[in-house]
Design a protein around this motif. Structure first.
Motif, mmCIF file in Angstrom:
data_model
loop_
_atom_site.group_PDB
_atom_site.id
_atom_site.type_symbol
_atom_site.label_atom_id
_atom_site.label_comp_id
_atom_site.label_asym_id
_atom_site.label_seq_id
_atom_site.Cartn_x
_atom_site.Cartn_y
_atom_site.Cartn_z
ATOM 1 N N GLY A 55 56.935 63.239 14.283
ATOM 2 C CA GLY A 55 55.550 63.136 13.850
ATOM 3 C C GLY A 55 55.220 61.892 13.054
ATOM 4 O O GLY A 55 54.063 61.686 12.691
ATOM 5 N N GLN A 56 56.206 61.044 12.809
ATOM 6 C CA GLN A 56 55.969 59.858 11.978
ATOM 7 C C GLN A 56 54.970 58.902 12.613
ATOM 8 O O GLN A 56 54.008 58.470 11.975
ATOM 9 C CB GLN A 56 57.297 59.142 11.739
ATOM 10 N N ALA A 87 52.846 59.538 15.003
ATOM 11 C CA ALA A 87 51.546 60.188 15.150
ATOM 12 C C ALA A 87 50.756 60.124 13.843
ATOM 13 O O ALA A 87 49.543 59.880 13.837
ATOM 14 C CB ALA A 87 51.733 61.635 15.594
ATOM 15 N N LEU A 88 51.442 60.336 12.720
ATOM 16 C CA LEU A 88 50.785 60.250 11.427
ATOM 17 C C LEU A 88 50.326 58.824 11.144
ATOM 18 O O LEU A 88 49.210 58.597 10.655
ATOM 19 C CB LEU A 88 51.744 60.718 10.331
ATOM 20 N N ALA A 89 51.182 57.848 11.471
ATOM 21 C CA ALA A 89 50.813 56.450 11.266
ATOM 22 C C ALA A 89 49.587 56.078 12.090
ATOM 23 O O ALA A 89 48.660 55.419 11.597
ATOM 24 C CB ALA A 89 51.992 55.543 11.621
ATOM 25 N N GLU A 90 49.554 56.533 13.351
ATOM 26 C CA GLU A 90 48.405 56.226 14.200
ATOM 27 C C GLU A 90 47.143 56.925 13.696
ATOM 28 O O GLU A 90 46.046 56.357 13.750
ATOM 29 C CB GLU A 90 48.688 56.611 15.646
ATOM 30 N N ALA A 91 47.290 58.161 13.204
ATOM 31 C CA ALA A 91 46.130 58.873 12.662
ATOM 32 C C ALA A 91 45.557 58.127 11.462
ATOM 33 O O ALA A 91 44.330 58.030 11.301
ATOM 34 C CB ALA A 91 46.524 60.290 12.269
ATOM 35 N N LEU A 92 46.430 57.591 10.623
ATOM 36 C CA LEU A 92 45.962 56.800 9.488
ATOM 37 C C LEU A 92 45.242 55.537 9.959
ATOM 38 O O LEU A 92 44.239 55.118 9.369
ATOM 39 C CB LEU A 92 47.138 56.420 8.595
ATOM 40 N N ALA A 139 49.494 52.689 7.168
ATOM 41 C CA ALA A 139 49.768 53.014 8.567
ATOM 42 C C ALA A 139 50.856 52.110 9.135
ATOM 43 O O ALA A 139 51.770 52.579 9.842
ATOM 44 C CB ALA A 139 48.487 52.899 9.395
ATOM 45 N N LEU A 195 54.342 53.044 7.648
ATOM 46 C CA LEU A 195 54.894 54.249 8.278
ATOM 47 C C LEU A 195 55.420 53.948 9.678
ATOM 48 O O LEU A 195 56.466 54.471 10.092
ATOM 49 C CB LEU A 195 53.833 55.344 8.350
#
Length: 382
Positions: free
Chosen positions: A45-46, A48-53, A33, A36
């Motif tokens: 979306g980078q 957002a993906l890092a925060e989701a992880l 995370a 990213l």
């Protein structure tokens, strides 16, 4: 879909056999995370993906914490077997290291949701993390010296896990210090340097022993394939921690008796960081060669495979930080290659872990398997 937990060694084994090895999963997820989030550019979306992880890592840490606490409360007879086991006890260091990654994510993603309160929560969690890291760095070696049975030919780099935890906490301090008031910043920065020095000095000693063991007894068997990457961890974390702590020093100690020395800290940290990065590069190449050797031997999956992720991720973070400070594209390009490799390995290991957890075959603590259990204590999921 097949029923879950069909291969548990006993009912409710996911509690009684829950081991600290699982916290290595939070380390690998948390560092991915952060990697990213700190790529040198922002893609759609980078973040957002890092925060989701990061949220996934938080959920994992909370779940693992509850399961581990349940084991300690409901099966207190399993505590001493775990502490005296020559490998299982080492993974106690994974608990504060996993928490340090989540603290780094809280500093990265939290302010957008909770403002300055995120820094206050991260500050409190950091002191908890530092205490747990010191406890692991003191307790586990003490047990090694007084109660556990070890031999040089059975040694692996897993010995590094408990004593590297303070260094990881020091790196987390480097990201938090700029957001604290001056008094709190100075206290955290000073302790961060102490933790960094305590951990790195011991890590170099153990890496020396690892090199001696490899020269005399060659590579361990395939169950220990991922341990080849573990020495990269303290070298990479040492580089990243030194860089961030050094950059924080001038502002933290401005107007104090240490102001003059603090002004020199960024330059000295950069020189030291480059040296540690070079040592890490040697170990990275060596670990890749070792892994190619293990792949030819058809290594079977076990939870230790998460050891492939965290050292690589921290090395990527250190590489990006060197690229930012030196403005050399060389570091940025290497960091991108490492990031792609990290994401691919994380996806592979996650898939194998979820499958093994669903069937229940990963919930088999070697310290509870009786006197016939292998000394290395790897959790297998063939």
């Amino acid at each position: 879909m097949p029923r879950p937990f069909t291969r548990l060694p006993e009912p409710w084994a996911f509690v009684r056999h829950f081991s600290p090895n699982w916290f290595a999963m939070t380390m690998g997820t948390g560092v991915l995370a952060l990697v990213l989030a700190r790529l040198p550019w922002t893609l759609p979306g980078q973040l957002a993906l890092a925060e989701a992880l990061w949220w996934f890592g938080v959920a994992l840490f909370a779940t693992f914490g509850l399961l581990f606490l349940a084991r300690l409360l409901l099966h207190r007879d399993t505590l001493w077997p775990m502490l005296l086991h020559p490998v299982q006890s080492m993974f106690l260091g994974a608990i504060p290291m996993g928490l340090a990654m989540l603290i780094g994510g809280l500093v990265q993603f939290g302010p957008a949701h909770w403002g300055a309160e995120a820094y206050r929560v991260a500050h409190g969690l950091w002191w908890l993390d530092a205490a747990m890291a010191l406890a692991s760095a003191l307790l586990v070696p003490y047990l090694m010296f007084t109660r556990q049975q070890h031999a040089l030919e059975k040694m692996t780099a897993v010995w590094l896990l408990p004593i590297v935890a303070p260094e990881v906490a020091a790196g987390a301090a480097g990201g938090l210090v700029p957001h604290l008031d001056p008094a709190a910043a100075r206290a955290m920065l000073a302790l961060g340097f102490v933790l960094w020095g305590l951990s790195l000095a011991l890590a170099f000693s153990l890496i020396t022993l690892v090199l001696l063991r490899l020269a005399l007894h060659k590579l361990p068997d395939t169950d220990f394939a991922a341990t080849s990457w573990l020495p990269l961890g303290p070298l990479a974390t040492g580089c990243l921690g030194l860089l961030t702590l050094g950059q924080d020093a001038p502002a933290a100690f401005a107007g104090t008796a240490l102001a003059g020395a603090a002004e020199l800290a960024p330059g000295l940290a950069l020189v030291g960081g480059l040296a540690l990065w070079g040592a890490g590069l040697w170990w990275l190449v060596t670990a890749v060669l070792f892994t190619r050797h293990y792949i030819r031997d058809n290594m079977a999956f076990n939870l230790g495979w998460w050891g492939f992720t965290f050292p690589l991720g921290v090395f990527a973070l250190a590489t990006f930080e060197l690229g930012r400070l030196t403005e050399l594209r060389f570091f940025v390009l290497i960091g991108l290659v490492l990031s792609v490799q990290l994401a691919a390995i994380w996806l592979l290991v996650l898939q194998r872990t979820l499958r093994g957890a669903w069937h229940g075959e990963l919930f088999q603590a070697p310290c509870l398997a009786g006197p016939s259990a292998p000394a290395h204590g790897v959790l297998r999921a063939d």
